[in-house]
Design a protein around this motif. Structure first.
Motif, PDB file in Angstrom:
ATOM      1  N   GLU A 257      36.878 -10.203  40.948  1.00 50.10           N
ATOM      2  CA  GLU A 257      36.086 -10.868  40.193  1.00 50.10           C
ATOM      3  C   GLU A 257      35.199 -12.403  41.426  1.00 50.10           C
ATOM      4  OE1 GLU A 257      34.627 -14.104  37.218  1.00 50.10           O
ATOM      5  OE2 GLU A 257      36.207 -13.264  36.836  1.00 50.10           O
ATOM      6  N   LEU A 258      36.612 -12.357  41.857  1.00 45.53           N
ATOM      7  CA  LEU A 258      36.475 -13.586  42.960  1.00 45.53           C
ATOM      8  C   LEU A 258      36.022 -12.958  44.297  1.00 45.53           C
ATOM      9  CD1 LEU A 258      39.553 -15.682  42.497  1.00 45.53           C
ATOM     10  CD2 LEU A 258      37.717 -16.087  41.604  1.00 45.53           C
ATOM     11  N   ASP A 259      36.061 -11.902  45.001  1.00 46.02           N
ATOM     12  CA  ASP A 259      35.812 -10.906  45.679  1.00 46.02           C
ATOM     13  C   ASP A 259      33.961 -10.779  46.336  1.00 46.02           C
ATOM     14  OD1 ASP A 259      38.280 -10.582  47.055  1.00 46.02           O
ATOM     15  OD2 ASP A 259      38.159  -8.675  46.594  1.00 46.02           O
ATOM     16  N   LEU A 260      33.565 -10.740  44.236  1.00 49.42           N
ATOM     17  CA  LEU A 260      32.504 -10.305  44.193  1.00 49.42           C
ATOM     18  C   LEU A 260      31.777 -11.373  45.013  1.00 49.42           C
ATOM     19  CD1 LEU A 260      32.197  -7.515  41.478  1.00 49.42           C
ATOM     20  CD2 LEU A 260      31.550  -7.256  43.763  1.00 49.42           C
TER      21      LEU A 260
ATOM     22  N   LYS B 143      50.286 -12.705  45.186  1.00 47.67           N
ATOM     23  CA  LYS B 143      49.173 -12.913  46.335  1.00 47.67           C
ATOM     24  C   LYS B 143      48.321 -11.858  46.366  1.00 47.67           C
ATOM     25  CE  LYS B 143      54.501 -12.642  48.800  1.00 47.67           C
ATOM     26  NZ  LYS B 143      54.908 -12.361  49.876  1.00 47.67           N
ATOM     27  N   ARG B 144      47.857 -11.821  45.583  1.00 50.03           N
ATOM     28  CA  ARG B 144      46.178 -10.605  45.571  1.00 50.03           C
ATOM     29  C   ARG B 144      45.937 -12.379  44.135  1.00 50.03           C
ATOM     30  NH1 ARG B 144      49.930  -6.825  45.864  1.00 50.03           N
ATOM     31  NH2 ARG B 144      49.332  -6.032  43.169  1.00 50.03           N
ATOM     32  N   LEU B 145      45.246 -12.676  44.422  1.00 56.73           N
ATOM     33  CA  LEU B 145      44.398 -13.806  43.247  1.00 56.73           C
ATOM     34  C   LEU B 145      42.820 -14.402  43.863  1.00 56.73           C
ATOM     35  CD1 LEU B 145      47.248 -16.098  42.140  1.00 56.73           C
ATOM     36  CD2 LEU B 145      45.822 -13.783  40.980  1.00 56.73           C
ATOM     37  N   GLY B 146      42.793 -13.060  44.859  1.00 56.58           N
ATOM     38  CA  GLY B 146      41.600 -13.849  45.618  1.00 56.58           C
ATOM     39  C   GLY B 146      41.658 -15.332  46.744  1.00 56.58           C
TER      40      GLY B 146
END
Length: 452
Positions: A271-274, A29-32
């Motif tokens: 990484e996806l958040d960045l 549930k935390r894959l960006g």
């Protein structure tokens, strides 16, 4: 046939809404921004419901498209490279003593990817249909004759399936439009189309710095488990992480998700958040992300203020994760202090695409009035089924209790946006001269950003 089809869809729709809505221990549930739709974690300091004497009089929905296949050439290339590496080592894998979570590589042809790039998946169609049903149940007295989307096909398809869920047969009589049908120099759904000067390279630079720091450790661990003759590269590991996310977007499981430790998936999420914060958020050079988001903020204020006297009671609009995140950045709703960086993972960050823009994210703005509880028009944000506190404009204890604020306070708090007009000095400083917009879009797509 129509009734039976709807019943079948409703059966599927029930799968989307998890009764354990606040459960957050599952790393999948935390894959960006590639996370399957999920209800946002509740803010324990905010009341879930408005006071009983309040009534909603205007609703503005901005909906992200549903789950899709890989976006951009880079993501596709990473997954294809992984598949080819495994094909080359197929014979070596057959006789290897693999741990249980890697034995799927020994079945049949091993891991094969059949992901269709860019397109809305069957899971994505289910998400939008069920959200349309749920929206109709939540706001039964609100209707509209027009729905609006970006020009991207998966977003148009998302609008269509939402309309089917919300309106049923009546959807055939609705006007399903795209931003190309709306006059004006800039769209609040796709403002980057009018921001040719934005530096898409910068997001790639930031994300590469982080991925170069965490991928080698995972690659080394996996290669220690694989036989001689199969040697993964960091790009292969990257491809496996993307395969985990996109297999989930296409179905309900992926063998790759069980291969990674929780902290490794957390590194991928970061990484996806960045990528997102450096593309349309707070790290974008020249503040271009927030400037682009100002278009949405000004449209929201204009509609809820109804200065023209022609505002509708309901707006149903469909866009991208970038649409939502640029708008939130313009309002400083998820700003971290200090800002996120590739130097270290910030586990308790406010800017979190897993919570704010999973696939099929729903940003619902409500304008409401009350008989006694509040004075004058008020505003509330419901993001992925939970009230998102408007702390930047809260002025009273009651504002903080319900996560709301007055429309006047909201307007004052968003002076950054209300001071900007398209193509003024601030816009030009952030977005550059109006040159070839499509050149900017092609740059974005070539770097494989998952913004859409």
């Amino acid at each position: 046939m129509f009734v039976q089809g709807v019943l079948n869809w409703l059966t599927l729709a029930s799968l989307t809404f998890n009764p354990h809505k606040h459960e957050d221990k599952d790393p999948l549930k935390r894959l960006g921004n590639l996370t399957p739709y999920r209800v946002a974690p509740a803010s324990h300091k905010v009341e879930a419901e408005l006071p009983g004497d309040c009534s909603v009089d205007r609703v503005m929905l901005l909906h992200r498209h549903g789950s899709r296949g890989p976006s951009g050439s880079e993501e596709v290339a990473l997954i294809n490279s992984l598949v080819q590496t495994l094909r080359n080592g197929h014979d070596a894998l057959q006789d290897a003593d693999l741990p249980e979570n890697l034995r799927f590589l020994q079945t049949g042809k091993g891991y094969e990817s059949h992901l269709v790039p860019e397109n809305l998946t069957i899971i994505g169609r289910e998400q939008l249909f069920s959200h349309g049903v749920e929206f109709g149940l939540k706001y039964p007295n609100f209707t509209t004759e027009t729905l609006l989307s970006s020009t991207t096909q998966r977003v148009i398809d998302s609008m269509h399936f939402f309309a089917q869920g919300r309106f049923g047969r009546e959807a055939e009589d609705k006007d399903l439009l795209t931003v190309n049908d709306i006059p004006g120099p800039v769209s609040w759904i796709t403002p980057w189309n009018s921001c040719p000067g934005i530096d898409w390279h910068y997001a790639s630079k930031v994300s590469n710095e982080w991925s170069n720091s965490y991928l080698p450790k995972i690659t080394e661990r996996l290669n220690d488990l694989l036989p001689y003759g199969v040697s993964l590269t960091d790009n292969n590991t990257h491809g496996a992480l993307y395969a985990c996310a996109y297999d989930l977007a296409t179905g309900y499981e992926s063998p790759w998700c069980d291969v990674f430790y929780e902290d490794e998936l957390a590194d991928f999420e970061y990484e996806l958040d960045l990528i997102m914060v450096a593309s349309v958020g707070y790290l974008v050079p020249n503040n271009a992300g927030r400037v682009m988001g100002s278009v949405f903020v000004n449209k929201l204020i204009d509609r809820f203020s109804n200065t023209s006297g022609e505002a509708q009671s309901l707006y149903l609009e469909f866009g991208h994760d970038a649409t939502i995140m640029a708008a939130m950045a313009a309002m400083d709703l998820n700003k971290d202090e200090p800002q996120l960086s590739a130097e270290e993972l910030r586990p308790h960050r406010r800017f979190r695409t897993s919570y704010q823009t999973p696939f099929a994210a729903q940003m619902i703005w409500e304008s409401f009035t009350c008989k006694e509880s509040f004075d004058g028009p008020q505003i509330r944000l419901v993001l992925n089924e939970e009230t998102y506190p408007l702390r930047t404009c809260a002025e009273t204890k009651k504002d903080s209790r319900f996560g709301t604020c007055s429309l006047d306070a909201f307007t004052r708090a968003n002076k950054f946006s209300t001071d900007i007009e398209f193509n003024d000095d601030t816009w030009q400083a952030a977005c550059g001269a109006r040159t070839n917009v499509y050149q900017s879009l092609n740059h974005q797509q070539s770097f494989g950003y998952s913004l859409h």
